[in-house]
Design a protein around this motif. Structure first.
Motif, PDB file in Angstrom:
ATOM      1  N   THR A  22       0.829  -1.219   0.000  1.00  0.00           N
ATOM      2  CA  THR A  22       0.000   0.000   0.000  1.00  0.00           C
ATOM      3  C   THR A  22       0.858   1.261   0.000  1.00  0.00           C
ATOM      4  N   ILE A  23       0.443   2.236  -0.817  1.00  0.00           N
ATOM      5  CA  ILE A  23       1.046   3.571  -0.771  1.00  0.00           C
ATOM      6  C   ILE A  23       0.264   4.376   0.267  1.00  0.00           C
ATOM      7  N   PRO A  24       0.888   4.770   1.381  1.00  0.00           N
ATOM      8  CA  PRO A  24       0.145   5.485   2.436  1.00  0.00           C
ATOM      9  C   PRO A  24      -0.190   6.922   2.033  1.00  0.00           C
ATOM     10  N   ALA A  25      -1.109   7.497   2.766  1.00  0.00           N
ATOM     11  CA  ALA A  25      -1.609   8.840   2.430  1.00  0.00           C
ATOM     12  C   ALA A  25      -0.524   9.899   2.495  1.00  0.00           C
ATOM     13  N   TYR A  26       0.474   9.707   3.366  1.00  0.00           N
ATOM     14  CA  TYR A  26       1.479  10.756   3.535  1.00  0.00           C
ATOM     15  C   TYR A  26       2.506  10.788   2.406  1.00  0.00           C
ATOM     16  N   GLN A  27       2.504   9.775   1.536  1.00  0.00           N
ATOM     17  CA  GLN A  27       3.489   9.753   0.461  1.00  0.00           C
ATOM     18  C   GLN A  27       3.189  10.825  -0.583  1.00  0.00           C
ATOM     19  N   ARG A  28       4.230  11.263  -1.267  1.00  0.00           N
ATOM     20  CA  ARG A  28       4.088  12.259  -2.312  1.00  0.00           C
ATOM     21  C   ARG A  28       3.558  11.621  -3.593  1.00  0.00           C
ATOM     22  N   HIS A  29       3.281  12.459  -4.590  1.00  0.00           N
ATOM     23  CA  HIS A  29       2.882  11.987  -5.902  1.00  0.00           C
ATOM     24  C   HIS A  29       4.001  11.157  -6.535  1.00  0.00           C
ATOM     25  N   TYR A  30       3.645  10.448  -7.592  1.00  0.00           N
ATOM     26  CA  TYR A  30       4.663   9.816  -8.423  1.00  0.00           C
ATOM     27  C   TYR A  30       5.394  10.930  -9.171  1.00  0.00           C
ATOM     28  N   VAL A  31       6.720  11.022  -8.990  1.00  0.00           N
ATOM     29  CA  VAL A  31       7.455  12.172  -9.541  1.00  0.00           C
ATOM     30  C   VAL A  31       8.571  11.780 -10.504  1.00  0.00           C
ATOM     31  N   TRP A  32       8.767  10.486 -10.726  1.00  0.00           N
ATOM     32  CA  TRP A  32       9.832  10.112 -11.651  1.00  0.00           C
ATOM     33  C   TRP A  32       9.506  10.620 -13.050  1.00  0.00           C
ATOM     34  N   GLU A  33      10.551  11.075 -13.734  1.00  0.00           N
ATOM     35  CA  GLU A  33      10.429  11.557 -15.108  1.00  0.00           C
ATOM     36  C   GLU A  33      11.372  10.749 -15.994  1.00  0.00           C
ATOM     37  N   SER A  34      11.517  11.158 -17.247  1.00  0.00           N
ATOM     38  CA  SER A  34      12.314  10.387 -18.199  1.00  0.00           C
ATOM     39  C   SER A  34      13.751  10.188 -17.716  1.00  0.00           C
ATOM     40  N   GLU A  35      14.312  11.173 -17.012  1.00  0.00           N
ATOM     41  CA  GLU A  35      15.696  11.060 -16.539  1.00  0.00           C
ATOM     42  C   GLU A  35      15.873   9.857 -15.624  1.00  0.00           C
ATOM     43  N   GLN A  36      14.984   9.718 -14.632  1.00  0.00           N
ATOM     44  CA  GLN A  36      15.102   8.604 -13.694  1.00  0.00           C
ATOM     45  C   GLN A  36      14.753   7.268 -14.362  1.00  0.00           C
ATOM     46  N   ILE A  37      13.739   7.280 -15.239  1.00  0.00           N
ATOM     47  CA  ILE A  37      13.337   6.045 -15.919  1.00  0.00           C
ATOM     48  C   ILE A  37      14.441   5.551 -16.842  1.00  0.00           C
ATOM     49  N   ASN A  38      15.042   6.461 -17.609  1.00  0.00           N
ATOM     50  CA  ASN A  38      16.124   6.072 -18.516  1.00  0.00           C
ATOM     51  C   ASN A  38      17.358   5.598 -17.755  1.00  0.00           C
ATOM     52  N   GLN A  39      17.604   6.199 -16.600  1.00  0.00           N
ATOM     53  CA  GLN A  39      18.729   5.753 -15.780  1.00  0.00           C
ATOM     54  C   GLN A  39      18.528   4.302 -15.338  1.00  0.00           C
ATOM     55  N   LEU A  40      17.297   3.963 -14.951  1.00  0.00           N
ATOM     56  CA  LEU A  40      16.994   2.579 -14.562  1.00  0.00           C
ATOM     57  C   LEU A  40      17.219   1.632 -15.738  1.00  0.00           C
ATOM     58  N   PHE A  41      16.701   1.993 -16.915  1.00  0.00           N
ATOM     59  CA  PHE A  41      16.871   1.141 -18.087  1.00  0.00           C
ATOM     60  C   PHE A  41      18.349   1.027 -18.483  1.00  0.00           C
ATOM     61  N   ASN A  42      19.094   2.107 -18.394  1.00  0.00           N
ATOM     62  CA  ASN A  42      20.521   2.068 -18.734  1.00  0.00           C
ATOM     63  C   ASN A  42      21.290   1.152 -17.787  1.00  0.00           C
ATOM     64  N   ASP A  43      20.942   1.221 -16.504  1.00  0.00           N
ATOM     65  CA  ASP A  43      21.597   0.344 -15.522  1.00  0.00           C
ATOM     66  C   ASP A  43      21.283  -1.120 -15.817  1.00  0.00           C
ATOM     67  N   LEU A  44      20.030  -1.388 -16.187  1.00  0.00           N
ATOM     68  CA  LEU A  44      19.643  -2.769 -16.507  1.00  0.00           C
ATOM     69  C   LEU A  44      20.341  -3.254 -17.778  1.00  0.00           C
ATOM     70  N   ALA A  45      20.478  -2.374 -18.778  1.00  0.00           N
ATOM     71  CA  ALA A  45      21.172  -2.744 -20.017  1.00  0.00           C
ATOM     72  C   ALA A  45      22.632  -3.087 -19.722  1.00  0.00           C
ATOM     73  N   GLU A  46      23.252  -2.285 -18.851  1.00  0.00           N
ATOM     74  CA  GLU A  46      24.640  -2.565 -18.457  1.00  0.00           C
ATOM     75  C   GLU A  46      24.739  -3.890 -17.713  1.00  0.00           C
ATOM     76  N   TYR A  47      23.733  -4.163 -16.887  1.00  0.00           N
ATOM     77  CA  TYR A  47      23.692  -5.431 -16.147  1.00  0.00           C
ATOM     78  C   TYR A  47      23.609  -6.617 -17.115  1.00  0.00           C
ATOM     79  N   HIS A  48      22.739  -6.506 -18.129  1.00  0.00           N
ATOM     80  CA  HIS A  48      22.559  -7.607 -19.077  1.00  0.00           C
ATOM     81  C   HIS A  48      23.840  -7.889 -19.872  1.00  0.00           C
ATOM     82  N   GLN A  49      24.667  -6.887 -20.037  1.00  0.00           N
ATOM     83  CA  GLN A  49      25.905  -7.068 -20.801  1.00  0.00           C
ATOM     84  C   GLN A  49      27.008  -7.727 -19.977  1.00  0.00           C
ATOM     85  N   THR A  50      26.792  -7.820 -18.661  1.00  0.00           N
ATOM     86  CA  THR A  50      27.769  -8.467 -17.789  1.00  0.00           C
ATOM     87  C   THR A  50      27.706  -9.979 -18.004  1.00  0.00           C
TER      88      THR A  50
END
Length: 491
Positions: A22-50
């Motif tokens: 559950t996301i509790p009431a005190y939590q903020r909105h979802y705030v991730w944008e393309s920068e954070q999402i692309n960083q996650l995908f880039n890290d995963l791509a680097e992981y797959h190449q290992t």
């Protein structure tokens, strides 16, 4: 009190399958944008190449608070929500609401932003996203205070928590569950920019107090986010007794510098002044304007005063006002102080005098910076104290006239003599010229005969008669006010 902490290392898939996530009431909105999402995908791509064999990809710590069969997400909301959105996109969802996600929201949330979905679909890595190869360390606590302590001091990945987010979380936990969702919704309904500005302005107002020897220097010399948290968390009483009650000024608005306590008291205070901010500095035709007017239950006279303020001053002149950033910030802070003290009576009149008083600093200083504003209006003549401790609007108006009059005749003469000097490239002089042109245009229907000429002739007149400028600018305000009052009476 159960202070036990359980730590387990599991896959992201196992985490998403946990009951009652559950996301509790005190939590903020979802705030991730393309920068954070692309960083996650880039890290995963680097992981797959290992090359294999390799451990699972590590996504960091997740903190949960377990209560009544629910696992409230304390830290990790953005990462978990992003994983759920990616899975929804993999299942060909093009418009995603929180109901499409495998987590429960304690309060209703809006649709997931289209920009977020576009950021995911534009990166081919989303197709190979697999939560079974992602590892997380899950820390589960049973004590709500311990959970919030973690929340306020952790944010391992993505966008750090702002002071606004921590203030919300800190004070929601002091409210009983029956009212928590109501306050969380009220907070989330506020415009983010207005809320950020209001919290910043309230911090200045509460900190800059010459009587208690707290000054603008201290606020400016510290990390502002930390100083805001100090103002609205560390310096707030933890005593929850009578915390529903706010002290009121003669305007019936909350006293700005009153002691605050945790919970409803502080949230009501911030929410109320954010609404005041919105109806003062957002256009009358903004979508939320009418709704806020109704919520504040303004009287007929208050609404008419606000209407005159927008029609005859703020809406018409916003472009110029904003061009002098530091002065406009001080103007807004000062006007909030006035509203808190006297309400909306004489709003337009005081606004005009505030304008000429504060913006006359442009003539007083060649280079206008925070330090010069601080020197003049927080040290020499503490403007906020003069407003908050005044008994009548006349006291405030006389004080503002005095600021205009304190600019020396010699300074006026120097400026007027150099305004048309082609060799002068001083930015401050260009700014003074902009100010004087603005004043002559705004007051054009009320100019004395010697100013009803070409701009250069008007400036030449003041070069020869600099002492008249101070007299004329105050008279122009008086003529403008009388004109508007006559206009109002003719309606």
């Amino acid at each position: 009190m159960d202070n036990s902490v359980e730590v387990e290392s599991i896959t992201l898939k196992e985490l998403l399958n946990k009951n009652g996530l559950t996301i509790p009431a005190y939590q903020r909105h979802y705030v991730w944008e393309s920068e954070q999402i692309n960083q996650l995908f880039n890290d995963l791509a680097e992981y797959h190449q290992t090359p294999n064999p390799k451990p699972l990809y590590y996504l960091g710590n997740i903190i949960l608070h377990n209560e009544n069969g629910k696992n409230y997400i304390v830290d990790g909301q953005q990462r978990i929500t992003t994983a759920c959105i990616i899975q929804a996109v993999q299942n060909n969802h093009t418009e995603i609401t929180t109901e499409d996600l495998s987590i429960h929201y304690e309060i209703a949330r809006e649709n997931i932003p289209k920009t977020c979905i576009n950021a995911i679909t534009s990166n081919s890595q989303y197709k190979t996203f697999d939560p079974t190869i992602i590892n997380v360390t899950v820390i589960t606590v049973n004590n709500i205070d311990l959970a919030h302590n973690f929340f306020e001091h952790r944010n391992a990945t993505g966008k750090p928590l702002s002071a606004k987010d921590i203030i919300k979380a800190h004070h929601l936990r002091a409210i009983n569950k029956e009212n928590r969702q109501q306050y969380a919704r009220a907070w989330e309904a506020l415009d983010d920019n207005a809320l950020n500005d209001t919290i910043s302005y309230l911090t200045v107002i509460r900190s800059c107090n010459s009587i208690k020897n707290r000054q603008f220097d201290e606020y400016e010399s510290n990390n502002k986010e930390d100083y805001i948290k100090q103002c609205f968390i560390d310096n707030i009483s933890s005593n929850k007794a009578n915390n529903d009650y706010l002290l009121k000024c003669q305007s019936k608005l909350p006293e700005l510098r009153q002691p605050l306590s945790a919970g409803k008291n502080t949230l009501d205070y911030i929410i109320h002044y954010t609404q005041i901010y919105n109806i003062l500095f957002r256009p009358e035709d903004s979508p939320t304007f009418t709704k806020i007017i109704q919520q504040l239950q303004l009287t007929y006279n208050d609404k008419k005063a606000l209407e005159l303020f927008h029609q005859h001053f703020i809406d018409k002149n916003l472009g110029y006002l904003q061009s002098e950033y530091y002065l406009y910030e001080l103007f807004k802070i000062s006007l909030i102080c006035y509203i808190s003290r006297f309400g909306f009576q004489h709003l337009l009149e005081v606004s005009l005098y505030l304008f000429i008083g504060i913006y006359s600093l442009r003539i007083h200083y060649d280079t206008l910076m925070k330090s010069s504003i601080k020197d003049k209006l927080f040290h020499q003549k503490p403007i906020l104290d003069n407003i908050l401790y005044a008994y009548t609007t006349d006291e405030i108006i006389n004080y503002l006239k005095e600021i205009v009059s304190n600019v020396s005749t010699g300074q006026y003469k120097d400026y007027f003599s150099s305004l048309y000097d082609q060799e002068s490239k001083v930015r401050g002089k260009r700014k003074v010229k902009n100010l004087l042109n603005f004043l002559l245009k705004y007051f054009e229907n009320h100019l004395p005969e010697h100013l009803q000429k070409e701009r250069k002739e008007s400036f030449d007149y003041y070069e020869d008669n600099p002492e008249h400028f101070k007299r004329d600018i105050i008279q122009l305000v008086e003529h403008k006010i009388n004109y508007i009052k006559g206009y109002k009476n003719d309606e």
